[in-house]
Write a protein that holds these residues in place. Structure first.
Motif, PDB file in Angstrom:
ATOM      1  N   HIS A  89     113.561  10.990  46.445  1.00 54.60           N
ATOM      2  CA  HIS A  89     113.972  11.249  45.083  1.00 54.60           C
ATOM      3  C   HIS A  89     112.912  10.571  44.127  1.00 54.60           C
ATOM      4  CE1 HIS A  89     117.685  13.439  46.154  1.00 54.60           C
ATOM      5  NE2 HIS A  89     117.540  12.834  47.317  1.00 54.60           N
ATOM      6  N   ILE A  90     111.854  10.386  44.561  1.00 56.14           N
ATOM      7  CA  ILE A  90     110.835   9.670  43.729  1.00 56.14           C
ATOM      8  C   ILE A  90     110.064  11.083  42.912  1.00 56.14           C
ATOM      9  CG2 ILE A  90     110.374   7.746  45.117  1.00 56.14           C
ATOM     10  CD1 ILE A  90     107.691   9.194  45.919  1.00 56.14           C
ATOM     11  N   VAL A  91     109.052  10.306  42.037  1.00 63.58           N
ATOM     12  CA  VAL A  91     108.375  11.398  41.253  1.00 63.58           C
ATOM     13  C   VAL A  91     106.924  10.836  41.458  1.00 63.58           C
ATOM     14  CG1 VAL A  91     110.121  11.999  39.728  1.00 63.58           C
ATOM     15  CG2 VAL A  91     108.464  10.358  38.958  1.00 63.58           C
ATOM     16  N   ILE A  92     106.007  11.959  41.518  1.00 62.90           N
ATOM     17  CA  ILE A  92     104.653  11.540  41.675  1.00 62.90           C
ATOM     18  C   ILE A  92     104.057  11.405  40.280  1.00 62.90           C
ATOM     19  CG2 ILE A  92     102.456  12.235  43.193  1.00 62.90           C
ATOM     20  CD1 ILE A  92     104.970  12.099  45.007  1.00 62.90           C
ATOM     21  N   ASP A  93     103.962  10.381  39.805  1.00 62.33           N
ATOM     22  CA  ASP A  93     103.172  10.047  38.427  1.00 62.33           C
ATOM     23  C   ASP A  93     101.977   9.221  38.629  1.00 62.33           C
ATOM     24  OD1 ASP A  93     104.458   7.670  38.862  1.00 62.33           O
ATOM     25  OD2 ASP A  93     105.424   7.660  37.079  1.00 62.33           O
ATOM     26  N   SER A  94     101.360   8.769  37.838  1.00 63.36           N
ATOM     27  CA  SER A  94     100.039   8.249  37.907  1.00 63.36           C
ATOM     28  C   SER A  94     100.162   7.024  38.615  1.00 63.36           C
ATOM     29  CB  SER A  94      99.131   8.109  36.681  1.00 63.36           C
ATOM     30  OG  SER A  94      99.869   7.629  35.617  1.00 63.36           O
ATOM     31  N   ARG A 181     110.198  17.945  34.382  1.00 64.95           N
ATOM     32  CA  ARG A 181     108.999  18.320  34.558  1.00 64.95           C
ATOM     33  C   ARG A 181     108.450  17.442  35.589  1.00 64.95           C
ATOM     34  NH1 ARG A 181     106.201  17.956  28.879  1.00 64.95           N
ATOM     35  NH2 ARG A 181     108.006  17.167  28.179  1.00 64.95           N
ATOM     36  N   TYR A 182     108.564  16.386  35.623  1.00 70.95           N
ATOM     37  CA  TYR A 182     108.053  15.424  36.760  1.00 70.95           C
ATOM     38  C   TYR A 182     108.380  15.693  38.010  1.00 70.95           C
ATOM     39  CZ  TYR A 182     107.961  12.102  32.794  1.00 70.95           C
ATOM     40  OH  TYR A 182     107.716  11.290  31.595  1.00 70.95           O
ATOM     41  N   TYR A 183     109.313  16.706  38.190  1.00 70.06           N
ATOM     42  CA  TYR A 183     109.463  17.030  39.610  1.00 70.06           C
ATOM     43  C   TYR A 183     108.910  18.466  39.861  1.00 70.06           C
ATOM     44  CZ  TYR A 183     113.259  13.630  39.356  1.00 70.06           C
ATOM     45  OH  TYR A 183     113.979  12.486  39.223  1.00 70.06           O
ATOM     46  N   ILE A 190      99.177  17.114  40.044  1.00 69.00           N
ATOM     47  CA  ILE A 190      97.963  17.444  39.593  1.00 69.00           C
ATOM     48  C   ILE A 190      97.522  16.792  38.192  1.00 69.00           C
ATOM     49  CG2 ILE A 190      96.326  19.512  38.827  1.00 69.00           C
ATOM     50  CD1 ILE A 190      97.645  21.466  41.303  1.00 69.00           C
ATOM     51  N   TYR A 191      98.542  17.105  37.397  1.00 67.84           N
ATOM     52  CA  TYR A 191      98.451  16.405  36.226  1.00 67.84           C
ATOM     53  C   TYR A 191      98.316  14.738  36.253  1.00 67.84           C
ATOM     54  CZ  TYR A 191     100.143  13.981  31.963  1.00 67.84           C
ATOM     55  OH  TYR A 191     100.227  13.070  31.225  1.00 67.84           O
ATOM     56  N   LYS A 195      95.554  12.310  35.268  1.00 65.78           N
ATOM     57  CA  LYS A 195      95.676  11.055  34.480  1.00 65.78           C
ATOM     58  C   LYS A 195      95.308   9.843  34.976  1.00 65.78           C
ATOM     59  CE  LYS A 195      99.237   8.918  31.635  1.00 65.78           C
ATOM     60  NZ  LYS A 195      99.147   7.609  32.095  1.00 65.78           N
ATOM     61  N   TYR A 196      95.669   9.816  36.327  1.00 69.05           N
ATOM     62  CA  TYR A 196      94.945   8.490  37.177  1.00 69.05           C
ATOM     63  C   TYR A 196      93.418   8.210  37.282  1.00 69.05           C
ATOM     64  CZ  TYR A 196      94.018   5.592  40.903  1.00 69.05           C
ATOM     65  OH  TYR A 196      93.464   4.353  41.821  1.00 69.05           O
ATOM     66  N   THR A 197      92.698   9.366  37.284  1.00 69.74           N
ATOM     67  CA  THR A 197      91.405   9.423  37.300  1.00 69.74           C
ATOM     68  C   THR A 197      90.710   9.106  35.790  1.00 69.74           C
ATOM     69  OG1 THR A 197      91.567  11.295  38.514  1.00 69.74           O
ATOM     70  CG2 THR A 197      89.417  10.562  38.046  1.00 69.74           C
TER      71      THR A 197
END
Ligand SMILES: [Zn+2]
Length: 519
Positions: A89-94, A181-183, A190-191, A195-197
């Motif tokens: 149940h995590i989200v893949i953010d930067s 939206r994070y899910y 992709i977003y 952001k990470y890059t």
């Protein structure tokens, strides 16, 4: 195999994504918008918007040479994203990506499971074979441009029409339920890559900024030499320390020591990659950024600027996340340095071995030793302690936390806390022999907390504003040479550490802010 245009292929893959890779998204949406007849239309429309948006995105990047590889990459990556979102149940953010990219082989193996392989096979490899084998027809350059524009315009038009016709729902969706939206998969990761890059590249160019170069240690004649050990914990929750009132006895050794227990400390981030550089940084939680972590010196640099303090960082976690790049650093996750390793697991207490020699070697200086623990690093909590610390049973013995009961997960987690209790008391006892002739102290603070199944959440790393307090409320202790004892309930945070460390070493510098010094 039948022939297909590249934009049809994109539409098919987008539909596949929405149906199979967005379980987490729709589950969370249904939690917010219950299944009433009105809401069903909205939820269905979300699926249409998601398909259209995915088509728009991939149409932008499409060409004879890019469409297939991009779709295949997205399918494989999304299968992993789905697995982690559905399982933990995590989200893949930067910051989650940053964590993942800083993960080494050992930690990755820790996460390996057959379920993961099943996700990879059914959601990644199978549809990729379909994409790979599809006989895609391409027209002339001009007709391809026209098809691309058509695909972009149609998908955009569908999004606009749906958003306007259900504007009441979409306003609340975008304004009040931002976290949903994070899910979305693959759009959000992709977003996040973007952001990470952007963050990483922004920090590559730029000069290292020195701070506190004026730092000096102010001492009088009878002040003793300082020997301070700071332990940086991993994923320990304040509410799992019996010192903080937890019902199970998880601090049987520390409770017998004279220590000051800080009951109300909150972390700077919800992941190691954010919290660790942030707690040593002059920046506060609200203005800390990855870039500042990389390009601005931190408190260990300031301590070394005095020329009278020596800093050593020993790491049994991953690395110092950029904090100890300019001070002595030793990796304790390898048997060459850590003599207490077995089956690929190195014990935190191994970091204490050989410290006497370091203290002896730098006899002319004050010493700060930072020990970065493996602590309660999940999800394989059962691996984090020697068998003799398995006091609470039965324990969860898999990284598939959803297969275990809440009690089994808790037991494994609490046993790891019990081992930290032992490690910290051993550290204190190590220092006791120095306390008469020196000013010896130990500070302990965890980097962030952990979710253990509450509300279906596991592990850590949720965006801070939506993270439950178990991910941000961290345990913290001070052993002041045994001089003081008790609880301090004042609200503090990682922001206080920078100034507290300077205060502890009597460092005078322009960057020291006495009002933030806990002591
Ligand atoms: Zn951590």
């Amino acid at each position: 195999m039948m022939k297909i245009g590249q934009y049809r292929l994109i539409v098919l893959v987008a539909i596949f994504f929405v149906i199979f890779d967005n379980v987490s998204f729709f589950k969370n949406t249904v939690k917010v918008y219950s299944f009433s007849s009105e809401n069903i239309a909205f939820i269905f429309s979300l699926a249409i918007v998601l398909v259209s948006f995915t088509v728009f995105l991939f149409s932008l990047l499409s060409s004879k040479y890019t469409t297939k590889p991009i779709l295949i990459f997205a399918l494989i990556a999304s299968s992993f994203a789905s697995y982690f979102m559905n399982t933990y149940h995590i989200v893949i953010d930067s910051s989650m990506l940053q964590n993942a990219l800083q993960t080494d082989m050992n930690e990755s193996l820790d996460l390996f499971s057959f379920e993961m392989v099943a996700y990879l096979f059914f959601l990644g490899i199978l549809p990729s074979i379909f994409v790979y084998k599809a006989k895609v027809t391409y027209g002339t350059f001009k007709s391809e441009i026209i098809s691309k524009l058509k695909s972009l315009l149609i998908s955009l038009a569908i999004i606009i029409v749906v958003l306007f016709s259900l504007s009441k729902f979409y306003t609340s969706f975008f304004r009040e339920h931002k976290p949903l939206r994070y899910y979305t998969n693959p759009t959000y990761w992709i977003y996040s890559i973007g952001k990470y890059t952007a963050d990483t590249f922004a920090s590559v160019d730029g000069e290292m900024q020195a701070i506190g170069q004026d730092a000096v240690v102010v001492k009088d004649e009878n002040s003793k030499r300082k020997i301070i050990i700071m332990v940086v914990g991993e994923a320990a929750r304040a509410d799992r320390f019996s010192l903080n009132g937890y019902a199970k006895e998880t601090n049987p050794l520390l409770k017998n020591e004279n220590i000051v227990n800080y009951t109300n400390i909150h972390s700077c981030g919800t992941s190691t990659a954010v919290s660790v550089p942030c707690m040593f940084s002059l920046s506060c939680k609200d203005d800390f950024s990855y870039k500042k972590g990389v390009l601005v010196e931190n408190v260990v640099d300031v301590l070394e600027h005095t020329n009278s303090i020596k800093v050593l960082w020993r790491d049994n976690n991953s690395d110092s996340k950029g904090v100890a790049l300019r001070v002595d650093f030793e990796n304790f996750r390898v048997p060459e340095n850590n003599s207490m390793c077995e089956d690929g697991e190195c014990r935190d207490e191994g970091m204490l071995i050989g410290l006497d020699a370091y203290i002896e070697k730098h006899a002319q200086k004050d010493i700060l030793i930072i020990l970065h623990q493996m602590g309660n690093h999940g999800p394989s909590y059962f691996k984090r302690y020697p068998k003799s610390y398995e006091k609470f049973t039965p324990v969860c013995e898999t990284n598939q936390l959803e297969e275990c009961s809440v009690e089994e997960i808790s037991n494994a987690y609490d046993n790891a806390i019990l081992y930290t209790d032992y490690f910290l008391s051993k550290t204190i006892n190590f220092l006791k022999k120095y306390k008469e002739e020196n000013d010896a102290k130990m500070i302990y603070i965890s980097d962030h907390g952990e979710s253990l199944g509450e509300n279906g959440l596991y592990l850590h790393g949720l965006p801070y504003f939506m993270a439950p307090s178990c991910q941000t409320h961290v345990p913290a202790l001070l052993w002041d040479g045994g001089k003081r004892r008790g609880n301090i309930d004042t609200d503090y945070s990682h922001d206080n550490l920078f100034h507290t460390l300077l205060g502890l070493f009597n460092v005078k510098t322009i960057v020291y802010d006495k009002s933030k010094d806990i002591l």
